[in-house]
Design a protein around this motif. Structure first.
Motif, PDB file in Angstrom:
ATOM      1  N   ALA A 383       0.807  -1.190  -0.053  1.00  0.00           N
ATOM      2  CA  ALA A 383       0.075  -0.127   0.171  1.00  0.00           C
ATOM      3  C   ALA A 383       0.868   1.291  -0.073  1.00  0.00           C
ATOM      4  N   GLY A 384       2.190   1.021   0.190  1.00  0.00           N
ATOM      5  CA  GLY A 384       3.139   2.140   0.122  1.00  0.00           C
ATOM      6  C   GLY A 384       3.410   2.847   1.295  1.00  0.00           C
ATOM      7  N   ASP A 385       3.158   2.193   2.536  1.00  0.00           N
ATOM      8  CA  ASP A 385       3.067   2.911   3.946  1.00  0.00           C
ATOM      9  C   ASP A 385       4.410   2.324   4.253  1.00  0.00           C
ATOM     10  N   ARG A 386       5.589   2.678   3.973  1.00  0.00           N
ATOM     11  CA  ARG A 386       6.847   2.242   4.228  1.00  0.00           C
ATOM     12  C   ARG A 386       7.333   2.152   5.631  1.00  0.00           C
ATOM     13  N   SER A 387       6.979   3.201   6.437  1.00  0.00           N
ATOM     14  CA  SER A 387       7.156   3.270   7.617  1.00  0.00           C
ATOM     15  C   SER A 387       6.207   2.154   8.596  1.00  0.00           C
ATOM     16  N   GLY A 388       5.129   2.373   8.522  1.00  0.00           N
ATOM     17  CA  GLY A 388       4.049   1.267   8.996  1.00  0.00           C
ATOM     18  C   GLY A 388       4.813  -0.249   8.828  1.00  0.00           C
ATOM     19  N   ALA A 389       4.934  -0.421   7.498  1.00  0.00           N
ATOM     20  CA  ALA A 389       5.493  -1.821   7.141  1.00  0.00           C
ATOM     21  C   ALA A 389       6.748  -2.032   7.646  1.00  0.00           C
ATOM     22  N   ARG A 390       7.691  -1.148   7.982  1.00  0.00           N
ATOM     23  CA  ARG A 390       9.077  -1.273   8.745  1.00  0.00           C
ATOM     24  C   ARG A 390       8.660  -1.762   9.935  1.00  0.00           C
ATOM     25  N   GLU A 391       7.939  -1.004  10.770  1.00  0.00           N
ATOM     26  CA  GLU A 391       7.663  -1.490  12.053  1.00  0.00           C
ATOM     27  C   GLU A 391       7.046  -2.680  12.290  1.00  0.00           C
ATOM     28  N   ALA A 392       6.153  -3.205  11.389  1.00  0.00           N
ATOM     29  CA  ALA A 392       5.555  -4.402  11.530  1.00  0.00           C
ATOM     30  C   ALA A 392       6.516  -5.472  11.125  1.00  0.00           C
ATOM     31  N   TYR A 393       7.441  -5.400  10.257  1.00  0.00           N
ATOM     32  CA  TYR A 393       8.376  -6.235  10.050  1.00  0.00           C
ATOM     33  C   TYR A 393       9.209  -6.536  11.126  1.00  0.00           C
ATOM     34  N   GLU A 394       9.639  -5.279  11.863  1.00  0.00           N
ATOM     35  CA  GLU A 394      10.575  -5.455  12.976  1.00  0.00           C
ATOM     36  C   GLU A 394       9.973  -6.207  14.080  1.00  0.00           C
ATOM     37  N   LEU A 395       8.524  -5.998  14.155  1.00  0.00           N
ATOM     38  CA  LEU A 395       7.614  -6.695  15.448  1.00  0.00           C
ATOM     39  C   LEU A 395       7.625  -8.316  14.902  1.00  0.00           C
ATOM     40  N   ALA A 396       7.481  -8.585  13.808  1.00  0.00           N
ATOM     41  CA  ALA A 396       7.304 -10.049  13.292  1.00  0.00           C
ATOM     42  C   ALA A 396       8.880 -10.719  13.415  1.00  0.00           C
ATOM     43  N   ALA A 397       9.775  -9.995  13.347  1.00  0.00           N
ATOM     44  CA  ALA A 397      11.273 -10.624  13.494  1.00  0.00           C
ATOM     45  C   ALA A 397      11.635 -10.869  15.010  1.00  0.00           C
ATOM     46  N   ARG A 398      11.057 -10.026  15.798  1.00  0.00           N
ATOM     47  CA  ARG A 398      11.210 -10.198  17.354  1.00  0.00           C
ATOM     48  C   ARG A 398      10.266 -11.503  17.864  1.00  0.00           C
ATOM     49  N   ARG A 399       9.208 -11.735  16.938  1.00  0.00           N
ATOM     50  CA  ARG A 399       8.352 -12.700  17.537  1.00  0.00           C
ATOM     51  C   ARG A 399       8.657 -14.034  17.059  1.00  0.00           C
ATOM     52  N   THR A 400       9.324 -14.337  15.991  1.00  0.00           N
ATOM     53  CA  THR A 400       9.751 -15.340  15.656  1.00  0.00           C
ATOM     54  C   THR A 400      10.860 -16.057  16.202  1.00  0.00           C
ATOM     55  N   ALA A 401      10.890 -17.359  16.446  1.00  0.00           N
ATOM     56  CA  ALA A 401      12.308 -17.988  16.852  1.00  0.00           C
ATOM     57  C   ALA A 401      12.699 -18.805  15.741  1.00  0.00           C
ATOM     58  N   SER A 402      12.351 -18.704  14.511  1.00  0.00           N
ATOM     59  CA  SER A 402      13.407 -19.155  13.424  1.00  0.00           C
ATOM     60  C   SER A 402      14.329 -18.005  12.933  1.00  0.00           C
ATOM     61  N   LEU A 403      15.619 -18.719  13.013  1.00  0.00           N
ATOM     62  CA  LEU A 403      16.576 -17.607  12.718  1.00  0.00           C
ATOM     63  C   LEU A 403      16.393 -17.341  11.055  1.00  0.00           C
ATOM     64  N   PRO A 404      16.261 -17.995  10.154  1.00  0.00           N
ATOM     65  CA  PRO A 404      16.060 -17.739   8.603  1.00  0.00           C
ATOM     66  C   PRO A 404      14.843 -16.565   8.594  1.00  0.00           C
ATOM     67  N   GLU A 405      13.858 -16.905   9.252  1.00  0.00           N
ATOM     68  CA  GLU A 405      12.566 -15.854   9.349  1.00  0.00           C
ATOM     69  C   GLU A 405      13.272 -14.593   9.947  1.00  0.00           C
ATOM     70  N   GLN A 406      13.891 -14.688  10.988  1.00  0.00           N
ATOM     71  CA  GLN A 406      14.210 -13.596  11.779  1.00  0.00           C
ATOM     72  C   GLN A 406      15.045 -12.685  10.667  1.00  0.00           C
ATOM     73  N   ARG A 407      16.082 -13.128  10.116  1.00  0.00           N
ATOM     74  CA  ARG A 407      16.863 -12.704   9.145  1.00  0.00           C
ATOM     75  C   ARG A 407      16.211 -12.035   7.954  1.00  0.00           C
ATOM     76  N   TYR A 408      15.276 -12.786   7.219  1.00  0.00           N
ATOM     77  CA  TYR A 408      14.395 -12.215   6.329  1.00  0.00           C
ATOM     78  C   TYR A 408      13.660 -10.943   6.570  1.00  0.00           C
ATOM     79  N   LEU A 409      12.864 -11.133   7.936  1.00  0.00           N
ATOM     80  CA  LEU A 409      12.024 -10.087   8.241  1.00  0.00           C
ATOM     81  C   LEU A 409      12.793  -8.995   8.584  1.00  0.00           C
ATOM     82  N   ALA A 410      14.080  -8.921   9.129  1.00  0.00           N
ATOM     83  CA  ALA A 410      14.749  -7.860   9.475  1.00  0.00           C
ATOM     84  C   ALA A 410      15.221  -7.317   8.294  1.00  0.00           C
ATOM     85  N   GLU A 411      15.701  -7.921   7.391  1.00  0.00           N
ATOM     86  CA  GLU A 411      16.290  -7.568   5.840  1.00  0.00           C
ATOM     87  C   GLU A 411      15.113  -6.675   5.244  1.00  0.00           C
TER      88      GLU A 411
END
Length: 417
Positions: A383-411
């Motif tokens: 939708a073009g909401d870069r700020s909101g998307a970044r915050e949600a990706y960071e939250l998802a990265a903190r919540r997962t215990a899978s290291l590959p998923e963490q790296r992907y979401l953080a990237e």
């Protein structure tokens, strides 16, 4: 230090395929599931040590039956004089005669007890975690150590869990026979759900350094094939097997050489396993044509739409959206809604998908799950909401215990800075 014995894949596959038949024969004869299961595990361990060095015996089933029977006899000699005399006479036979006697007496060399064992391991008295662990040990032939490693817990934790599961089955008075006809649908549904859980953990590990556990996914497929062989006309069994095959067919393309996650839209589709796709498509097409529609068939149909697209851009999202609407109607749960939101966003735009996500934020079953903010991030990015998307990706990265998923979401979050 002694080098560990390396069991080649052929021997390992043979042991796992034979184990349910051996266990079934012993349980039918002696009626002690927990003792029989322990004895079979000891026989499997003995085979894994001896067969690579001495060769696979001409009658693997008979060999395992004999060794497991010996172990079991040592445990139950004092139960009754009649049985004691019978087993002493049997134990005195030469090994080659014991092998033949074991197979002839059990009358089960060609009998497949996989489904009965699955019903027993998926007894309603057990928790889902215990059902999975016991299924992998008793029907899958995995050792306690292997199961513990698969779920990233100490063997000292997994061992007692399996022991408690066997004791609960015993306390519940379960017998080695299929459930009553009236209980059949519910029990089969539990069996399929346990196999589904095993596959999901193998396809996308919930924690740890690897995205996938190919051994668990393969074991789930093997066990589901065994159920399908016994229930070839059951549409949901066929649907689950099709779902596993169509999903697992993408495995080679899901990670890079260093184990990084590759999302579906970016995968090299030439690396997808075409024989598995062909088999999965045939299974789901046949199941949907002859059976009452069920959730596994619908999920397989969705997977089929994905694999039939030559490119990500060719995906028929409108069809997927309809399939998810039907799935949500017959089997409502928040994960289905989450996936439907993605399909709606792809078909109708991100705003429509984001609207479907809103109620999920209040669903306790989704509390703390990383997939909700991960999907929200993806749709916000669309939708073009870069700020909101970044915050949600960071939250998802903190919540997962899978290291590959963490790296992907953080990237993904870093790209939006």
């Amino acid at each position: 230090m002694t080098e560990p014995v390396r069991v080649d894949r052929r021997v390992e596959d043979l042991l796992r395929a034979t184990a349910p038949r051996v266990l079934g024969a012993l349980v039918r004869r002696y009626g002690h599931f927990d003792e029989c299961e322990d004895a079979v595990q000891e026989a499997l361990l003995a085979a894994s040590v001896q067969w690579p060095e001495q060769g696979v015996p001409d009658n693997p089933h008979g060999w395992l039956s004999t060794v497991a029977s010996r172990r079991l006899i040592d445990q139950i000699r004092g139960e009754a004089a009649r049985r004691r005399r019978e087993e002493v006479d049997f134990a005195r036979l030469p090994l080659d005669e014991q092998v033949g006697a074991a197979a002839d007496r059990d009358g089960a060399a060609d009998r497949d007890d996989t489904l009965t064992l699955l019903f027993l391991c998926c007894h309603p008295a057990l928790t889902a975690a215990s059902q999975v662990a016991l299924t992998l040990r008793a029907v899958g032939g995995l050792t306690t150590e292997q199961i513990a490693k698969a779920f990233l817990v100490p063997e000292a934790t997994m061992g007692p869990r399996i022991s408690r599961a066997k004791q609960r089955i015993k306390a519940a008075g379960a017998t080695f026979e299929p459930p009553a006809r009236g209980d059949w649908p519910d029990r089969l549904r539990v069996v399929l759900h346990v196999l589904y859980l095993i596959f999901n953990e193998g396809y996308t590990a919930s924690s740890g350094p690897e995205l996938q556990r190919a051994d668990l996914a393969a074991e789930a497929i093997r066990l589901t094939r065994a159920v399908h062989r016994q229930l070839p006309e059951d549409g949901e069994v066929a649907g689950l097997l099709a779902l596993m095959l169509l999903t697992d067919a993408r495995r080679a393309a899901r990670t890079t050489a260093d184990g990084a996650l590759v999302p579906l839209a970016e995968q090299d589709r030439s690396r997808w396993h075409r024989p598995a796709i062909r088999e999965g498509l045939e299974l789901v097409t046949g199941a949907m044509a002859r059976s009452e529609l069920g959730p596994y068939q619908l999920q397989a149909a969705i997977a089929a739409v994905h694999v039939e697209a030559a490119r990500a851009a060719d995906t028929d999202w409108a069809q997927i959206k309809v399939l998810y609407q039907i799935l949500e109607r017959i089997s409502p749960n928040p994960m289905v809604t989450l996936n439907r939101a993605i399909a709606v966003a792809m078909a109708d735009g991100p705003a429509e998908g984001l609207a479907l996500l809103e109620p999920l934020g209040e669903d306790s079953r989704m509390a703390g799950h990383h997939r909700l903010p991960a999907v929200r991030a993806h749709l916000l990015e669309m939708a073009g909401d870069r700020s909101g998307a970044r915050e949600a990706y960071e939250l998802a990265a903190r919540r997962t215990a899978s290291l590959p998923e963490q790296r992907y979401l953080a990237e993904r979050a870093d790209r939006l800075r």
